[in-house]
Scaffold this active site. Structure first.
Site, short mmCIF file in Angstrom:
data_model
loop_
_atom_site.label_atom_id
_atom_site.label_comp_id
_atom_site.label_asym_id
_atom_site.label_seq_id
_atom_site.Cartn_x
_atom_site.Cartn_y
_atom_site.Cartn_z
N CYS A 115 0.82 -1.22 0.00
CA CYS A 115 0.00 0.00 0.00
C CYS A 115 0.84 1.27 0.00
O CYS A 115 0.34 2.36 -0.28
CB CYS A 115 -0.93 0.01 1.21
SG CYS A 115 -1.99 -1.43 1.26
N HIS A 164 -3.78 6.95 2.71
CA HIS A 164 -4.10 5.65 2.11
C HIS A 164 -5.51 5.25 2.55
O HIS A 164 -5.87 5.39 3.72
CB HIS A 164 -3.08 4.61 2.56
CG HIS A 164 -3.46 3.22 2.19
ND1 HIS A 164 -3.83 2.87 0.92
CD2 HIS A 164 -3.55 2.08 2.93
CE1 HIS A 164 -4.12 1.59 0.89
NE2 HIS A 164 -3.97 1.09 2.10
N ASN A 206 -10.14 -0.66 -0.45
CA ASN A 206 -8.69 -0.52 -0.35
C ASN A 206 -8.05 -1.05 -1.64
O ASN A 206 -8.07 -2.25 -1.89
CB ASN A 206 -8.20 -1.31 0.87
CG ASN A 206 -6.69 -1.26 1.05
OD1 ASN A 206 -5.96 -0.79 0.18
ND2 ASN A 206 -6.22 -1.77 2.17
O1 UT7 Z 1 -3.87 -1.37 3.54
C1 UT7 Z 1 -3.31 -1.67 4.76
C2 UT7 Z 1 -3.86 -2.94 5.20
N1 UT7 Z 1 -5.13 -2.99 5.76
C3 UT7 Z 1 -5.63 -2.24 6.77
O2 UT7 Z 1 -5.14 -1.20 7.11
C4 UT7 Z 1 -6.82 -2.79 7.49
C5 UT7 Z 1 -6.69 -2.60 8.97
N2 UT7 Z 1 -7.71 -3.25 9.74
C6 UT7 Z 1 -9.02 -2.95 9.68
O3 UT7 Z 1 -9.43 -2.12 8.89
C7 UT7 Z 1 -9.97 -3.60 10.64
O4 UT7 Z 1 -9.24 -4.29 11.63
C8 UT7 Z 1 -10.97 -4.58 9.97
C9 UT7 Z 1 -11.97 -3.82 9.12
C10 UT7 Z 1 -10.22 -5.58 9.09
C11 UT7 Z 1 -11.75 -5.35 11.01
O5 UT7 Z 1 -12.42 -4.45 11.86
P1 UT7 Z 1 -12.30 -4.60 13.45
O6 UT7 Z 1 -13.16 -3.55 14.02
O7 UT7 Z 1 -10.85 -4.59 13.78
O8 UT7 Z 1 -12.96 -6.00 13.67
P2 UT7 Z 1 -12.36 -7.29 14.37
O9 UT7 Z 1 -11.38 -7.95 13.45
O10 UT7 Z 1 -11.92 -6.95 15.74
O11 UT7 Z 1 -13.65 -8.18 14.44
C12 UT7 Z 1 -14.80 -7.79 15.21
C13 UT7 Z 1 -15.91 -8.77 14.94
C14 UT7 Z 1 -15.47 -10.23 15.02
O12 UT7 Z 1 -16.53 -10.98 15.58
P3 UT7 Z 1 -16.50 -11.40 17.13
O13 UT7 Z 1 -15.25 -12.20 17.29
O14 UT7 Z 1 -16.48 -10.10 17.89
O15 UT7 Z 1 -17.76 -12.18 17.28
C15 UT7 Z 1 -15.31 -10.62 13.58
O16 UT7 Z 1 -15.50 -12.00 13.37
O17 UT7 Z 1 -16.41 -8.58 13.61
C16 UT7 Z 1 -16.42 -9.83 12.93
N3 UT7 Z 1 -16.22 -9.58 11.51
C17 UT7 Z 1 -17.22 -9.36 10.66
N4 UT7 Z 1 -18.56 -9.34 10.85
C18 UT7 Z 1 -19.33 -9.09 9.76
C19 UT7 Z 1 -15.03 -9.50 10.84
N5 UT7 Z 1 -15.28 -9.25 9.54
C20 UT7 Z 1 -16.63 -9.16 9.41
C21 UT7 Z 1 -17.48 -8.90 8.33
N6 UT7 Z 1 -18.82 -8.88 8.54
N7 UT7 Z 1 -17.02 -8.68 7.08
#
Ligand code: UT7
Length: 324
Positions: free
Chosen positions: A110, A251, A281
């Site tokens: 990225c 980004h 992204n």
């Molecule tokens: O380009 C550089 C690389 N990428 C980034 O910069 C991305 C950086 N990270 C992020 O943007 C975020 O961490 C994510 C968008 C990937 C995830 O968001 P989060 O708020 O950090 O969620 P999490 O991974 O802590 O997950 C929270 C909950 C989990 O469920 P439980 O364990 O709380 O029951 C996940 O299983 O959300 C769940 N979850 C989803 N639910 C519905 C994860 N993905 C999804 C989804 N739909 N697509």
């Protein structure tokens, strides 16, 4: 020696993948995706990167009134070239009919656009007209059974014609940049198989190891921290205060990352450009896509001070200061 972005060009695929489409593919919801990421839709390509790269490059060449014959070096920033071998830049060279000049890729994920500008600046004493394309077909390495990643990524390309700044051409000048990496973070965003550590086998394919794996929370925290650090360092080096910056172009990985970055920098959300809602992204393409649209929409013009910042796999990060 400083370089200028003579022109920009962009290309995105016409096919749109909406949150509603993803609801039919994995256990997710439009509401979750919008609230947690700010994304509404992303573009998905049915063609390889060289097709998008050519479209973006042709627009940039036309906007700069530069012919392919004038290009002295071709640089591409990507991790999703048409083939693992050779460099995507060589395929672009053939497509554009560019004569024998150096052509190579750089892999900074990225952060590819900012790393690429830094490399181009370093080479500009020898190559004064550079075609630089920063783009990805992330859909080719995205696992559409993994809801934690497949909602995030999209495809796109941005191209720039870069020339050496002189008295007559000083628009969109790259004033300064900061680039850095921390290799201890590589595990947090990587593709486990397909390289020399795990050459592709039936097992790696069946275990879906040729797709991006990401530990989202660690990436999120580091993205905010490193982009903030890079911007602060860049401003300090140039004796500038954030209040003097007209637009921050971060980004586009997650709207919440951008909002948290704004809080940490003490600036209003309106001071950043956001188009993640329409593209998701797009990795190396995200900053040129955003710069192009910010200029097109009149948010930046002649003389604007613009700061771009990036963070991605590696971990790599960087920031660039432009006098637009
Ligand atoms: O380009 C550089 C690389 N990428 C980034 O910069 C991305 C950086 N990270 C992020 O943007 C975020 O961490 C994510 C968008 C990937 C995830 O968001 P989060 O708020 O950090 O969620 P999490 O991974 O802590 O997950 C929270 C909950 C989990 O469920 P439980 O364990 O709380 O029951 C996940 O299983 O959300 C769940 N979850 C989803 N639910 C519905 C994860 N993905 C999804 C989804 N739909 N697509």
């Amino acid at each position: 020696m400083s370089i200028v972005i003579r022109s920009l060009g962009i290309a995105v695929p016409s096919r749109v993948l909406t949150n509603a489409d993803l609801e039919k593919m994995v256990d997710t919801s439009d509401e979750w995706i919008r609230e947690r990421t700010g994304i509404r839709e992303r573009r998905i390509s049915d063609e390889p990167l060289s097709v998008l790269a050519e479209k973006a490059a042709r627009e940039a060449l036309e906007n700069a009134c530069v012919s392919p014959d004038d290009i002295e070096l071709i640089l591409m920033a990507t991790i999703t070239g048409d083939y693992p071998l050779p460099a995507a830049a060589c395929l672009l060279q053939e497509r554009l009919g560019i004569k024998e000049v150096p052509a190579f890729d750089l892999a900074a994920a990225c952060s590819g656009f900012i790393y690429g500008l830094a490399v181009a600046e370093g080479l500009s004493a020898r190559y004064s007209t550079i075609l630089f394309v920063s783009g990805e077909i992330l859909s080719a390495v995205t696992d559409y059974t993994d809801r934690s990643t497949c909602v995030l990524f999209g495809d796109g390309a941005g191209a720039a014609v870069l020339t050496v700044a002189d008295g007559n051409i000083s628009r969109r000048e790259l004033v300064d940049y900061v680039i850095c990496a921390d290799g201890t973070g590589w595990r947090h965003i990587h593709i486990p198989a397909g390289g020399s550590a795990e050459p592709p086998t039936e097992r790696t394919i069946s275990e879906r190891l040729h797709y991006i794996k990401m530990t989202g929370r660690d990436v999120f925290k580091n993205a905010v921290k490193r982009m903030e650090e890079a911007i602060v360092e860049l401003l300090k080096r140039n004796n500038l205060d954030i209040s003097g910056v007209d637009l921050i172009v971060p980004h586009q990985a997650n709207a919440r990352i951008i909002h948290t970055l704004c809080e940490r920098l003490g600036v209003a959300k309106e001071k950043t450009y956001i188009n993640i809602d329409r593209y998701g992204n797009t990795s190396a393409a995200s900053i040129p896509l955003a710069l192009y649209e910010a200029e097109r929409d009149g948010l930046i013009g002649a003389g604007s001070l613009v700061v771009a910042a990036s963070f991605g796999a590696g971990y790599t990060w960087g920031a660039a200061l432009f006098r637009w």
